[in-house]
Design a protein around this motif. Structure first.
Motif, PDB file in Angstrom:
ATOM      1  N   ALA A   1       0.829  -1.216   0.000  1.00 29.71           N
ATOM      2  CA  ALA A   1       0.000   0.000   0.000  1.00 29.71           C
ATOM      3  C   ALA A   1       0.861   1.262   0.000  1.00 29.71           C
ATOM      4  O   ALA A   1       0.408   2.330  -0.412  1.00 29.71           O
ATOM      5  CB  ALA A   1      -0.930  -0.008   1.223  1.00 29.71           C
ATOM      6  N   LEU A   2       2.104   1.131   0.462  1.00 30.52           N
ATOM      7  CA  LEU A   2       3.021   2.285   0.448  1.00 30.52           C
ATOM      8  C   LEU A   2       3.784   2.383  -0.875  1.00 30.52           C
ATOM      9  O   LEU A   2       4.676   3.211  -1.019  1.00 30.52           O
ATOM     10  CB  LEU A   2       4.021   2.178   1.608  1.00 30.52           C
ATOM     11  N   GLY A   3       3.452   1.496  -1.802  1.00 28.53           N
ATOM     12  CA  GLY A   3       4.066   1.580  -3.134  1.00 28.53           C
ATOM     13  C   GLY A   3       5.263   0.674  -3.335  1.00 28.53           C
ATOM     14  O   GLY A   3       5.989   0.801  -4.324  1.00 28.53           O
ATOM     15  N   MET A   4       5.473  -0.243  -2.388  1.00 31.16           N
ATOM     16  CA  MET A   4       6.610  -1.163  -2.537  1.00 31.16           C
ATOM     17  C   MET A   4       6.150  -2.516  -3.033  1.00 31.16           C
ATOM     18  O   MET A   4       5.047  -2.950  -2.722  1.00 31.16           O
ATOM     19  CB  MET A   4       7.278  -1.404  -1.177  1.00 31.16           C
ATOM     20  N   LYS A   5       7.039  -3.186  -3.759  1.00 34.23           N
ATOM     21  CA  LYS A   5       6.773  -4.590  -4.055  1.00 34.23           C
ATOM     22  C   LYS A   5       7.285  -5.411  -2.873  1.00 34.23           C
ATOM     23  O   LYS A   5       8.169  -4.949  -2.145  1.00 34.23           O
ATOM     24  CB  LYS A   5       7.529  -5.016  -5.316  1.00 34.23           C
ATOM     25  N   THR A   6       6.749  -6.589  -2.725  1.00 34.97           N
ATOM     26  CA  THR A   6       7.230  -7.449  -1.630  1.00 34.97           C
ATOM     27  C   THR A   6       7.354  -8.887  -2.122  1.00 34.97           C
ATOM     28  O   THR A   6       6.655  -9.300  -3.058  1.00 34.97           O
ATOM     29  CB  THR A   6       6.250  -7.442  -0.436  1.00 34.97           C
ATOM     30  N   VAL A   7       8.263  -9.615  -1.494  1.00 31.23           N
ATOM     31  CA  VAL A   7       8.249 -11.070  -1.630  1.00 31.23           C
ATOM     32  C   VAL A   7       8.113 -11.621  -0.221  1.00 31.23           C
ATOM     33  O   VAL A   7       8.811 -11.177   0.694  1.00 31.23           O
ATOM     34  CB  VAL A   7       9.515 -11.627  -2.333  1.00 31.23           C
TER      35      VAL A   7
END
Ligand SMILES: NC(=O)c1ccc[n+]([C@@H]2O[C@H](COP(=O)([O-])OP(=O)(O)OC[C@H]3O[C@@H](n4cnc5c(N)ncnc54)[C@H](OP(=O)(O)O)[C@@H]3O)[C@@H](O)[C@H]2O)c1
Length: 345
Positions: free
Chosen positions: A51-57
């Motif tokens: 939601a803060l604009g980061m991708k995650t794994v």
């Protein structure tokens, strides 16, 4: 390294240090040109980072293939999850090597170590030796058995092989409150380790304590100043990579001032007395039994000297802001928090 989009893979992004690095990257003037991906253990926290604009794994340092694959996809890896996990570091290096083999360009690994590498065995006595991060020979001579050195040494070796450029951020005590989007989103750890451990013991004992004579000294920098160094280093690498030392010459100590074990106990004692938790403000030395009870094997590190000069860090243009007064103020804050959580039990 000038490029339209810089792919950055961060580990430890929800942590006390790593979260603040991510906060700074999200607020960076060039943030739009960063493609940030974080390794996150918890799916709920991953969603909040998305939601803060980061991708995650979603995964951990045990998912070695995931680490290799994620590192392979990055121009820059910023590793802040674990200074001692050699197997995970090797998995990251494998990915960076594969990237080099595909692109013929050495990617960047900014790893987090710690000045425990220069800690002595003083048991509360004052030590005179101060290490500079410019003294690569002295750092190289630190044995592998010392905390964090297993990974530090592997990184220097990888850098020497030429497929990656490694930079080692080496904080002393990191302290102080954290703030920013990750704190607001409730994903970032809000407390450090070392000073809160000393404080918790004093609160539990209902009298401030120090180990040995309390004359041992550590270098320290605030959380904010520490996170800033990662960004100053990254910016230097983006502008003029050849100006920045790497591998054996890539250790960057993070320090702003020094404090002694007694100083932490003294301020803790004042607050405990004000709160009527301690009968007297004056701290006393822990018995051997108390050292084991409150700190386990960690008491030796807590009573060591770890004196660092971040001359290489400062040469990048890094200027720590928060000094001793801020540190003493943060002790008050931590004592109040620790007292609050003790009263809830
Ligand atoms: N704090 C200091 O004063 C200080 C000083 C010198 C060096 N360092 C080094 O800096 C690093 C970070 O310290 P910190 O104070 O920020 O610690 P922290 O608050 O405990 O944060 C650790 C971060 O790493 C993640 N993590 C932990 N184990 C992991 C694993 N097995 N796989 C994937 N992610 C994992 C945690 O995720 P979760 O949110 O899931 O827990 C969290 O994001 C440590 O290696 C520490 O040795 C810290």
């Amino acid at each position: 390294m000038r490029m339209s989009s810089t792919k950055i893979f961060v580990t430890g992004a929800t942590g006390y240090v790593g979260g603040s690095v991510v906060n700074r990257l999200l607020l960076h003037p060039d943030a739009k040109s960063f493609e940030l991906t974080a390794l996150v253990r918890n799916a709920e926290k991953a969603e909040k980072l998305n939601a803060l604009g980061m991708k995650t794994v979603v995964g951990s340092y045990s998912n070695l293939e995931l680490l290799t694959e994620s590192a392979k996809g990055a121009d820059v890896v910023i590793a802040v999850a674990d200074s001692d996990n050699l197997v995970a570091a090797e998995a990251i290096l494998r990915g960076l090597k594969q990237r080099y083999e595909e692109t013929n360009k050495a990617p960047i690994l900014i790893h987090t170590s710690g000045t425990a590498i220069i800690a002595d065995n003083a048991h509360g006595q004052h030590g005179d030796h101060i290490y500079s991060d410019l003294d690569s020979d002295a750092i190289e001579a630190i044995p592998e058995a010392v905390p964090h050195r297993n990974v530090d040494i592997a990184l220097v070796k990888a850098d020497k092989e030429g497929y990656v450029k490694t930079y080692t951020i080496t904080p002393g005590t990191v302290f102080g409150p954290v703030e920013g989007p990750l704190v607001d989103a409730g994903v970032q750890h809000q407390h450090s380790v070392q000073v809160p451990a000393l404080i918790r013991a004093s609160v539990a004992r209902k009298q401030a304590g120090y180990i040995g004579a309390g004359k041992n000294v550590w270098s320290a920098a605030s959380n904010k100043d520490t996170a800033e160094l990662y960004v100053v280093l990254l910016d230097a690498l983006r502008k003029n990579p050849s100006s920045v030392g790497h591998g054996r010459d890539g250790f960057h100590f993070v320090e702003s001032f020094e404090y002694s074990g007694y100083e932490v106990a003294e301020e803790t004692g004042k607050v405990l007395a004000e709160l009527d938790i301690a009968k007297a403000a004056e701290p006393t030395t822990y018995t051997k039994e108390e050292c084991t009870q409150y700190f386990g094997d960690w008491w030796e590190i807590l009573s060591s000297n770890s004196r660092a000069k971040g001359e290489r860090s400062r040469a990048l243009g890094w200027k720590p802001v928060d000094g001793k007064d801020y540190f003493i103020g943060s002790i008050r804050f931590e004592v109040l928090k620790a007292a609050e959580s003790l009263q809830k039990k």
